[in-house]
Write a protein that holds these residues in place. Structure first.
Motif, mmCIF file in Angstrom:
data_model
loop_
_atom_site.group_PDB
_atom_site.id
_atom_site.type_symbol
_atom_site.label_atom_id
_atom_site.label_comp_id
_atom_site.label_asym_id
_atom_site.label_seq_id
_atom_site.Cartn_x
_atom_site.Cartn_y
_atom_site.Cartn_z
ATOM 1 N N LEU A 1 0.827 -1.208 0.000
ATOM 2 C CA LEU A 1 0.000 0.000 0.000
ATOM 3 C C LEU A 1 0.858 1.253 0.000
ATOM 4 N N ASP A 2 1.988 1.227 0.702
ATOM 5 C CA ASP A 2 2.866 2.377 0.729
ATOM 6 C C ASP A 2 3.391 2.686 -0.680
ATOM 7 N N VAL B 1 0.216 3.975 -2.778
ATOM 8 C CA VAL B 1 -0.276 5.306 -2.416
ATOM 9 C C VAL B 1 0.750 6.386 -2.758
ATOM 10 N N SER B 2 2.031 6.103 -2.545
ATOM 11 C CA SER B 2 3.069 7.075 -2.875
ATOM 12 C C SER B 2 3.073 7.386 -4.363
ATOM 13 N N GLY C 1 -0.083 9.396 -5.219
ATOM 14 C CA GLY C 1 -0.003 10.747 -4.674
ATOM 15 C C GLY C 1 0.911 11.636 -5.492
ATOM 16 N N VAL D 1 -6.689 8.344 -2.606
ATOM 17 C CA VAL D 1 -6.969 6.919 -2.409
ATOM 18 C C VAL D 1 -8.136 6.741 -1.444
ATOM 19 N N GLY E 1 0.350 1.264 -9.036
ATOM 20 C CA GLY E 1 0.083 2.680 -9.256
ATOM 21 C C GLY E 1 0.342 3.097 -10.690
#
Length: 388
Positions: free
Chosen positions: A110-111, A114-115, A118, A124, A355
């Protein structure tokens, strides 16, 4: 009667009374910015969007006028309505959030995801999976109603996946993580079948033939217990199916135990069930050395760590009495001095690739499949088969 006014309503002459709040300022608008900068409203809009035929000098003049007026930019909701996009990506984690955030595998993926989103201006919305005895009808309400441009199904899709069906009914495009292929959807996976076979082959090379298996959940039913041939045929999660197959590409395990989630406590319970038995006094004791598995392969490092703790609880030495291996390549300093033998997978990169797949979909690129490699890392928890 005196000609002076009462205290209510202010002082003489109609001026506001001392201490009265100032009149609220009207919110600056794009039209006012355009007027101050001496450009059209459409030109001022281009200055904020960063697109279109506008010179750097004009953009600087518009932004200077905006700063003077205290204008911070177009209304995000209005921009979303004009573009037809929400700027939000739905991320279906496939489990209860309280369990997902206890799993460093999920957190690292997830890190990375999401990074990456973003950095590209996307927000998100986390959506939990709903464990159910009837997974075909388990859909979180957010899947049915929340605004999102793309949905990421982090841990794949089932054979009859109600979440995927609901998203497609709404016309929401999807990205698949570690799942079966879905027409029109990018897929990001890992070579986990080969990686699992590699670690089992490592155990066999050390002389182990009695290898037990601690499995990830086979579906969303929250079941735990032995896996027989009937249950094996019911597997509906791609990562689990791949790792079950990877074990059997090398050897048939002497016993296989399904867990309800990839957490330490479930690995511990599985190891006690696989390595122990009830003693005469009712306490759990190790199985006799002649019948006990000499190695345990777990489908995740948290399950392997739990299995190691369960073996210790039974009085067994790792790896002298039983070897333990996992999958993920996590750093688990609390296991010191032990370091798990494991299959290292690129967790943050996997999230980043998910992503990038989202960004590619939004840009109109053709969906593609990415399979990331994994690597066996030998630690201190595996050793030669016991001789006695």
């Amino acid at each position: 009667m005196s000609g002076t006014r009462g205290t209510t309503g202010g002082t003489s002459g109609g001026e506001p009374g001392e201490g009265a709040p100032p009149a609220p300022r009207s919110r600056p608008t794009l039209a006012k910015v355009a007027e101050l900068a001496g450009v059209s409203v459409s030109t001022a809009s281009l200055a904020f969007s960063g697109a279109g035929p506008i010179t750097p000098e004009t953009r600087a003049r518009v932004l200077a006028a905006a700063e003077e007026l205290g204008y911070t930019g177009p209304n995000p909701l209005g921009r979303q309505l004009r573009s037809g996009r929400s700027g939000v990506v739905g991320v279906v984690v496939g489990d209860q959030l309280r369990r997902a955030f206890r799993d460093p595998v999920a957190v690292q993926v997830l890190d990375g995801l999401v990074s990456t989103l973003g950095e590209n201006g996307l927000g998100v919305l986390l959506i939990p999976g709903i464990p159910s005895d009837d997974p075909a009808h388990a859909v979180d309400p957010l899947v049915e109603s929340a605004a999102m441009d793309v949905a990421v199904l982090v841990w794949g899709v089932g054979a009859e996946d109600a979440t995927l069906t609901a998203l497609r009914r709404r016309g929401v495009r999807v990205v698949i993580g570690e799942g079966r292929e879905v027409e029109g959807a990018p897929l990001v996976g890992i070579a986990d079948r080969r990686g699992t076979a590699d670690v089992v082959r490592h155990l066999v090379d050390l002389g182990h033939t009695r290898i037990a298996e601690v499995s990830l959940p086979l579906d969303t039913s929250d079941r735990s217990g032995p896996i027989d041939a009937v249950r094996l045929a019911q597997v509906d999660r791609t990562p689990t199916a791949n790792r079950l197959a990877g074990v059997r590409d090398v050897i048939e395990p002497v016993a296989s135990w399904e867990t309800e989630a990839s957490l330490v406590e479930h690995g511990r319970s599985a190891a006690i069930a696989l390595l122990g038995r009830a003693g005469d006094d009712g306490a759990v004791v190790p199985l006799d050395a002649a019948s006990r598995p000499t190695a345990v392969i777990a489908h995740s490092d948290l399950l392997a760590a739990g299995a190691l703790l369960g073996a210790r609880e039974l009085g067994l030495r790792v790896p002298d009495d039983v070897s333990v291996a996992g999958f993920d390549g996590l750093d688990l300093p609390w296991l010191a001095p032990d370091v798990l033998t494991s299959v290292d997978q690129p967790l943050a990169r996997k999230g980043a690739e998910l992503g990038h797949a989202v960004i590619g979909l939004l840009a109109g690129e053709e969906p593609r499949t990415v399979v990331l490699d994994v690597e066996l890392v030998v630690g201190t928890t595996t050793g030669p088969v016991p001789t006695a």
